[in-house]
Design a protein around this motif. Structure first.
Motif, PDB file in Angstrom:
ATOM      1  N   LYS A  96       0.830  -1.202   0.000  1.00 56.91           N
ATOM      2  CA  LYS A  96       0.000   0.000   0.000  1.00 56.91           C
ATOM      3  C   LYS A  96       0.871   1.262   0.000  1.00 56.91           C
ATOM      4  N   ASP A 111      -2.029  -7.679  -6.825  1.00 58.05           N
ATOM      5  CA  ASP A 111      -3.183  -7.308  -7.646  1.00 58.05           C
ATOM      6  C   ASP A 111      -4.461  -7.251  -6.808  1.00 58.05           C
ATOM      7  N   TYR A 112      -4.574  -8.168  -5.855  1.00 61.76           N
ATOM      8  CA  TYR A 112      -5.744  -8.187  -4.973  1.00 61.76           C
ATOM      9  C   TYR A 112      -5.691  -7.044  -3.965  1.00 61.76           C
ATOM     10  N   LEU A 114      -4.346  -4.207  -4.273  1.00 62.76           N
ATOM     11  CA  LEU A 114      -4.562  -2.919  -4.945  1.00 62.76           C
ATOM     12  C   LEU A 114      -5.776  -2.953  -5.867  1.00 62.76           C
ATOM     13  N   ARG A 115      -6.692  -3.860  -5.625  1.00 63.55           N
ATOM     14  CA  ARG A 115      -7.836  -4.082  -6.518  1.00 63.55           C
ATOM     15  C   ARG A 115      -8.743  -2.865  -6.695  1.00 63.55           C
ATOM     16  N   ASP A 116      -8.740  -1.942  -5.736  1.00 69.83           N
ATOM     17  CA  ASP A 116      -9.603  -0.765  -5.829  1.00 69.83           C
ATOM     18  C   ASP A 116      -8.952   0.388  -6.596  1.00 69.83           C
ATOM     19  N   ARG A 117      -7.707   0.203  -7.002  1.00 62.99           N
ATOM     20  CA  ARG A 117      -7.003   1.255  -7.742  1.00 62.99           C
ATOM     21  C   ARG A 117      -7.360   1.196  -9.218  1.00 62.99           C
ATOM     22  N   THR A 118      -7.836   2.292  -9.773  1.00 60.86           N
ATOM     23  CA  THR A 118      -8.191   2.319 -11.197  1.00 60.86           C
ATOM     24  C   THR A 118      -6.956   2.401 -12.079  1.00 60.86           C
ATOM     25  N   CYS A 120      -4.209   0.574 -11.543  1.00 59.32           N
ATOM     26  CA  CYS A 120      -3.425  -0.641 -11.329  1.00 59.32           C
ATOM     27  C   CYS A 120      -3.611  -1.583 -12.509  1.00 59.32           C
ATOM     28  N   ASN A 175      -9.198 -12.243 -13.506  1.00 60.24           N
ATOM     29  CA  ASN A 175      -8.549 -11.430 -12.473  1.00 60.24           C
ATOM     30  C   ASN A 175      -7.550 -10.427 -13.034  1.00 60.24           C
TER      31      ASN A 175
END
Length: 214
Positions: A96, A111-112, A114-118, A120, A175
């Motif tokens: 993070k 990847d999981y 930071l999954r909320d990052r557009t 990423c 994913n």
């Protein structure tokens, strides 16, 4: 922009990630995460190496905490955590922090996390078994008589780790933004494909011979 790389063992995912980071002029994190985790947690780096990207072996503990969605909450209130879980939480926080700046991160459920990052970009690198055998014997000096077993066991370990800590299935194309067969493209070809994808997404621009993040 942050680029995460999940990879099959012997697919050259780490090499691709490093070369990509160099081309883009951004930081690269793989084994460096072990050093950062040791500094952050006070854990012995040698111990971290043995449990890195490995899920806890405690079946009873796994059953007691339930689904992956509850991991973060339960881990942070449970005083006696398995070492694997402590390492996951430490690396979770490190990922993070480092993702505040553009970088390439290999594995560790990044990847999981930071999954909320557009911004990423999630990649999965794979290859056919014969290419992976050649790569593992040449790059990692795995004995030929053991290489197939090592490949299968390492992939299983990575899948177990991801499937345990993340809400998803390791290697599932759904994913990822891009899945690349490095056995067909090689390191350079894979890097060029990724850069082309980033151009299409409007995330990099090229001025002369220089790439710049948008």
């Amino acid at each position: 922009m942050v680029i995460t790389i999940a990879r099959q063992f012997g697919s050259g995912g780490r090499k691709i990630g490093k070369k990509l980071a160099d081309r883009l002029g951004i930081s690269f994190y793989d084994k460096k995460l072990i050093t950062l985790a040791a500094k952050e947690s006070g854990m012995d780096p040698e111990i971290i190496k043995t449990i890195d990207e490995k899920a806890t072996n405690s079946l009873l503990y796994s059953l007691s905490i339930g689904a992956a969605a509850t991991l973060d909450t339960v881990f942070r209130i449970e005083p006696q955590l398995p070492m694997n879980d402590k390492l996951f939480l430490t690396q979770h926080d490190i990922i993070k922090k480092i993702s505040a700046d553009p970088c390439v991160i290999v594995g560790r459920c990044s990847d999981y996390i930071l999954r909320d990052r557009t911004d990423c970009i999630k990649l999965f690198i794979y290859a056919d078994m014969e290419n992976r055998i050649q790569y593992a014997t040449k790059v990692y000096n795995v004995p030929k008589e053991k290489v197939r077993s090592v490949i299968n066991k390492t992939d299983k370990t990575r899948a177990n780790y991801y499937n345990y800590y993340a809400d998803g299935t390791w290697g599932d194309p759904n994913n990822y933004d891009l899945c690349i067969n490095s056995g067909k493209l090689g390191t350079d070809g894979s890097v060029e494909l990724i850069i082309s994808y980033l151009r299409q997404r409007g995330m990099v621009r090229e001025y002369g011979q220089q790439l710049h993040l948008s």
